[in-house]
Enzyme design. Structure first.
Site, mmCIF file in Angstrom:
data_model
loop_
_atom_site.group_PDB
_atom_site.id
_atom_site.type_symbol
_atom_site.label_atom_id
_atom_site.label_comp_id
_atom_site.label_asym_id
_atom_site.label_seq_id
_atom_site.Cartn_x
_atom_site.Cartn_y
_atom_site.Cartn_z
ATOM 1 N N LYS A 28 -52.042 -35.972 15.809
ATOM 2 C CA LYS A 28 -50.738 -36.182 16.423
ATOM 3 C C LYS A 28 -50.925 -36.487 17.914
ATOM 4 O O LYS A 28 -51.752 -35.869 18.592
ATOM 5 C CB LYS A 28 -49.916 -34.899 16.245
ATOM 6 C CG LYS A 28 -48.460 -35.154 16.424
ATOM 7 C CD LYS A 28 -47.628 -33.931 16.156
ATOM 8 C CE LYS A 28 -46.274 -34.234 16.759
ATOM 9 N NZ LYS A 28 -45.656 -33.220 17.488
ATOM 10 N N HIS B 127 -46.586 -44.180 27.138
ATOM 11 C CA HIS B 127 -47.783 -44.226 26.300
ATOM 12 C C HIS B 127 -47.608 -45.191 25.139
ATOM 13 O O HIS B 127 -46.589 -45.888 25.037
ATOM 14 C CB HIS B 127 -48.184 -42.818 25.844
ATOM 15 C CG HIS B 127 -47.164 -42.103 25.000
ATOM 16 N ND1 HIS B 127 -46.793 -42.537 23.755
ATOM 17 C CD2 HIS B 127 -46.431 -40.987 25.235
ATOM 18 C CE1 HIS B 127 -45.898 -41.709 23.242
ATOM 19 N NE2 HIS B 127 -45.645 -40.753 24.138
ATOM 20 N N LYS C 296 -49.468 -34.967 24.605
ATOM 21 C CA LYS C 296 -49.833 -35.035 26.017
ATOM 22 C C LYS C 296 -50.586 -33.781 26.424
ATOM 23 O O LYS C 296 -51.587 -33.850 27.120
ATOM 24 C CB LYS C 296 -48.576 -35.167 26.878
ATOM 25 C CG LYS C 296 -47.992 -36.552 26.837
ATOM 26 C CD LYS C 296 -46.769 -36.622 27.727
ATOM 27 C CE LYS C 296 -45.851 -37.736 27.252
ATOM 28 N NZ LYS C 296 -44.526 -37.671 27.855
ATOM 29 N N CYS D 131 -36.900 -31.330 22.611
ATOM 30 C CA CYS D 131 -36.097 -32.251 21.776
ATOM 31 C C CYS D 131 -34.763 -32.568 22.427
ATOM 32 O O CYS D 131 -34.094 -33.495 22.019
ATOM 33 C CB CYS D 131 -35.766 -31.626 20.420
ATOM 34 S SG CYS D 131 -37.151 -31.153 19.416
ATOM 35 N N HIS E 251 -44.236 -45.409 23.213
ATOM 36 C CA HIS E 251 -43.175 -46.138 23.922
ATOM 37 C C HIS E 251 -43.458 -47.640 23.897
ATOM 38 O O HIS E 251 -42.557 -48.459 23.732
ATOM 39 C CB HIS E 251 -43.075 -45.675 25.380
ATOM 40 C CG HIS E 251 -42.893 -44.199 25.535
ATOM 41 N ND1 HIS E 251 -43.742 -43.428 26.283
ATOM 42 C CD2 HIS E 251 -41.979 -43.355 25.011
ATOM 43 C CE1 HIS E 251 -43.344 -42.164 26.228
ATOM 44 N NE2 HIS E 251 -42.283 -42.095 25.452
ATOM 45 N N CYS F 221 -33.859 -26.517 21.945
ATOM 46 C CA CYS F 221 -35.234 -26.884 22.317
ATOM 47 C C CYS F 221 -35.129 -27.958 23.385
ATOM 48 O O CYS F 221 -34.602 -29.048 23.129
ATOM 49 C CB CYS F 221 -36.041 -27.404 21.133
ATOM 50 S SG CYS F 221 -37.605 -28.131 21.690
ATOM 51 N N HIS G 262 -41.765 -29.197 18.324
ATOM 52 C CA HIS G 262 -42.648 -28.899 19.460
ATOM 53 C C HIS G 262 -43.467 -27.630 19.300
ATOM 54 O O HIS G 262 -44.393 -27.391 20.073
ATOM 55 C CB HIS G 262 -41.829 -28.835 20.758
ATOM 56 C CG HIS G 262 -41.314 -30.161 21.188
ATOM 57 N ND1 HIS G 262 -40.099 -30.669 20.766
ATOM 58 C CD2 HIS G 262 -41.869 -31.120 21.973
ATOM 59 C CE1 HIS G 262 -39.926 -31.873 21.288
ATOM 60 N NE2 HIS G 262 -40.983 -32.167 22.021
ATOM 61 N N CYS H 232 -39.460 -24.148 17.694
ATOM 62 C CA CYS H 232 -38.940 -25.474 17.369
ATOM 63 C C CYS H 232 -39.857 -26.123 16.341
ATOM 64 O O CYS H 232 -41.079 -26.135 16.530
ATOM 65 C CB CYS H 232 -38.886 -26.314 18.649
ATOM 66 S SG CYS H 232 -38.853 -28.074 18.304
HETATM 67 O O1 ME8 Z 1 -36.408 -39.547 22.562
HETATM 68 N N1 ME8 Z 1 -45.354 -43.174 17.566
HETATM 69 O O2 ME8 Z 1 -37.157 -40.403 24.566
HETATM 70 P P1 ME8 Z 1 -38.751 -40.294 24.443
HETATM 71 C C1 ME8 Z 1 -44.398 -44.095 17.603
HETATM 72 N N2 ME8 Z 1 -34.774 -40.186 25.580
HETATM 73 N N3 ME8 Z 1 -43.416 -44.110 18.502
HETATM 74 C C2 ME8 Z 1 -43.384 -43.157 19.410
HETATM 75 C C3 ME8 Z 1 -44.355 -42.131 19.444
HETATM 76 C C4 ME8 Z 1 -45.389 -42.174 18.458
HETATM 77 N N4 ME8 Z 1 -46.365 -41.266 18.397
HETATM 78 N N5 ME8 Z 1 -44.060 -41.322 20.470
HETATM 79 C C5 ME8 Z 1 -42.936 -41.819 21.049
HETATM 80 C C6 ME8 Z 1 -36.220 -39.972 23.675
HETATM 81 N N6 ME8 Z 1 -42.527 -42.932 20.417
HETATM 82 C C7 ME8 Z 1 -34.798 -40.122 24.165
HETATM 83 C C8 ME8 Z 1 -34.195 -41.362 23.518
HETATM 84 S S1 ME8 Z 1 -32.202 -43.109 23.153
HETATM 85 C C9 ME8 Z 1 -30.540 -43.114 23.404
HETATM 86 C C10 ME8 Z 1 -32.768 -41.624 23.871
HETATM 87 C C11 ME8 Z 1 -41.368 -43.768 20.787
HETATM 88 O O3 ME8 Z 1 -39.294 -40.599 25.788
HETATM 89 C C12 ME8 Z 1 -40.310 -43.870 19.719
HETATM 90 O O4 ME8 Z 1 -39.533 -45.011 19.886
HETATM 91 O O5 ME8 Z 1 -39.124 -39.006 23.822
HETATM 92 C C13 ME8 Z 1 -39.452 -42.683 20.015
HETATM 93 O O6 ME8 Z 1 -38.203 -42.801 19.408
HETATM 94 C C14 ME8 Z 1 -39.390 -42.756 21.526
HETATM 95 O O7 ME8 Z 1 -40.723 -43.162 21.883
HETATM 96 C C15 ME8 Z 1 -39.016 -41.413 22.151
HETATM 97 O O8 ME8 Z 1 -39.124 -41.491 23.509
#
Ligand code: ME8
Length: 468
Positions: A291, A19, A294, A130, A22, A127, A147, A144
């Site tokens: 916020k 989304h 999903k 997280c 990402h 959690c 979440h 949590c």
């Molecule tokens: O945390 N605004 O993966 P994830 C801005 N797998 N950026 C956002 C966002 C938002 N509302 N939502 C998500 C993980 N992001 C772990 C990471 S790294 C070794 C492991 C972005 O799929 C932001 O970069 O939950 C956040 O840190 C990342 O998506 C989390 O992606």
């Protein structure tokens, strides 16, 4: 002299399609990678997915698939999204890649041999959303804090990493590397929490098997964050890539600062590996002031993002609308406003007017006084300091100057050859500076304005009517 530049995004959980959040981090990493390519640096840009752990195992079970099959099916969605957004990464790593699993296993053994891993019993909360451990006092009504779902109570045999031992080394590391935690405003909060003391960290789970087995006890799988963080390092253990470690910058969202600024350097110091130069945490996007969620349908995926006003306008908006370290609010209206007001009316108009004039008139080489008004040095500093919004604002101020120049010089009447030359060269420079941000349009502009016979081209950014 050419330098190396290594930039990473978080590796995302492939439990759903990517989304806007990402996309944001990934676009920013792409901008930095392109910017360093312009500088002549040797660039390595890594992105990928975090395939292991309970969260993925649960999502797979819900979908009636094995975790491997489930993630295999989702990976193309990430790769496709990045392709559509013109993301030019060098490697897409998955934590299920054999070379990565091997490195994690080796590091675990090394840290174990050093005496930094011991067996104990973990008693506390977890959690899965997280993939993080919580104490009772971290929870809000047993839920949590992120979440707002009930945290799982655990009591199980587990291996622990001696994180407490690294409190002092970490504080020393932050002191010696004052730019490691960026932006500055995030720094004190992390340092204060580290000063309060660090508890040893459970780094293995024994009640499910979707992970990398501990080399010294195969009944346990490695905690997903230990596994995941090492992706940044294992990608540089390939032949020819060694020079890229340590990473120049890990771009992440502020939600995962703690993992990257505390656990990650502690693991590395323990393993005797150099720490990265910088962790830059950007802000959080909301969608129409709410916020992103999903479950509540408050989410905008990559296809939707692109469909509003095109790829370049989406890339432009995300980096222009909000300072990179701050939170921002996304709305279709705000995106369309910037698309119409800045990309179509300012940039698009300049390109159209000047190309139409040059098509019908001649140009003559001269000293470029107009170009002196472009603050290249300042723009360079802004991009080097992750102030993308300010860099774009300066570039667009210069576009304003160019449009005024066309007006003030009454070009439609005078058809001044020298002024047309100045404008043409200035437009080429604008296209260079904008290339990291809006590569597709910039390449079109460059092609159009470096042709032997410059022609009035197609409209680059069509105005969009906003209907709520
Ligand atoms: O945390 N605004 O993966 P994830 C801005 N797998 N950026 C956002 C966002 C938002 N509302 N939502 C998500 C993980 N992001 C772990 C990471 S790294 C070794 C492991 C972005 O799929 C932001 O970069 O939950 C956040 O840190 C990342 O998506 C989390 O992606």
């Amino acid at each position: 002299m050419a330098k190396k530049f290594y930039v990473t995004t978080p590796i995302y959980y492939p439990n759903d399609i990517p989304h806007i959040g990402h996309a944001y981090t990934t676009i920013a990493a792409d901008i930095l990678a392109r910017w360093h390519k312009i500088k002549g640096d040797e660039v390595f840009f890594l992105t990928g997915t975090d395939d292991h752990g309970k969260k993925i195992a649960q999502a797979a079970e819900k979908a009636g698939k094995t975790p491997k099959r489930f993630t295999d099916d989702l990976i193309p969605k990430f790769k496709n999204a990045w392709k559509k957004l013109n993301i030019e990464y060098d490697r897409f790593i998955r934590t299920t890649d054999k070379d990565h699993e091997k490195i994690v296993s080796e590091v675990l053994q090394k840290v174990y041999d050093k005496g930094d891993i011991y067996k104990g019993v973990y008693e506390g909360f977890y959690c899965t959303g997280c993939e993080a451990y919580y104490t009772e006092k971290d929870l809000v009504d047993g839920k949590c804090p992120v979440h707002k779902t009930k945290a799982e109570k655990l009591k199980e045999e587990s291996y622990f990493f001696k994180l407490s031992k690294y409190q002092k080394p970490l504080l020393k590391f932050y002191k010696e590397n004052p730019d490691f935690i960026s932006p500055k405003k995030r720094k004190q909060e992390i340092i204060n929490r580290v000063k309060e003391g660090l508890r040893d960290l459970s780094i293995s789970r024994a009640n499910f098997d979707w992970g990398i087995p501990l080399p010294f006890d195969k009944k346990h799988v490695c905690y997903v964050w230990f596994d995941a963080l090492f992706n940044y390092y294992s990608a540089t253990r390939q032949k020819g890539k060694e020079k890229f470690w340590p990473a120049d910058v890990h771009l992440i969202g502020k939600d995962i600062s703690w993992f990257h600024c505390v656990y990650w350097p502690a693991f590395l110091i323990s393993a005797g590996i150099k720490c990265p130069e910088k962790v830059f945490s950007h802000g959080w996007w909301t969608f129409d002031k709410e916020k992103i969620s999903k479950s509540r349908g408050r989410v905008i995926n990559v296809d939707e993002l692109i469909s509003i006003a095109g790829v370049d306008s989406a890339r432009y908006f995300l980096l222009r609308a909000t300072p990179f370290g701050d939170d921002g609010d996304f709305s279709k209206e705000a995106l369309i406003k910037r698309h119409n007001g800045e990309l179509a009316n300012k940039l698009g108009n300049l390109i159209l007017r000047v190309s139409a004039l040059i098509e019908k008139n001649r140009i003559e080489k001269t000293e470029n006084k107009l170009l002196r008004k472009l603050k290249v040095k300042q723009i360079t500093e802004f991009i080097d300091n992750y102030q993308f919004d300010k860099a774009l604002s300066d570039i667009f101020s210069f576009i304003d100057v160019c449009n005024e120049y066309v007006q003030n010089k009454k070009l439609w009447e005078t058809k001044d050859k020298k002024v047309l030359f100045e404008l043409k060269e200035s437009i080429l420079k604008i296209a260079d500076l904008l290339w990291p941000f809006i590569p597709e349009s910039s390449e079109k502009i460059k092609k159009q304005f470096s042709a032997k016979k410059i022609k009035k081209g197609e409209i680059l950014f069509k105005k969009i009517k906003w209907k709520p």
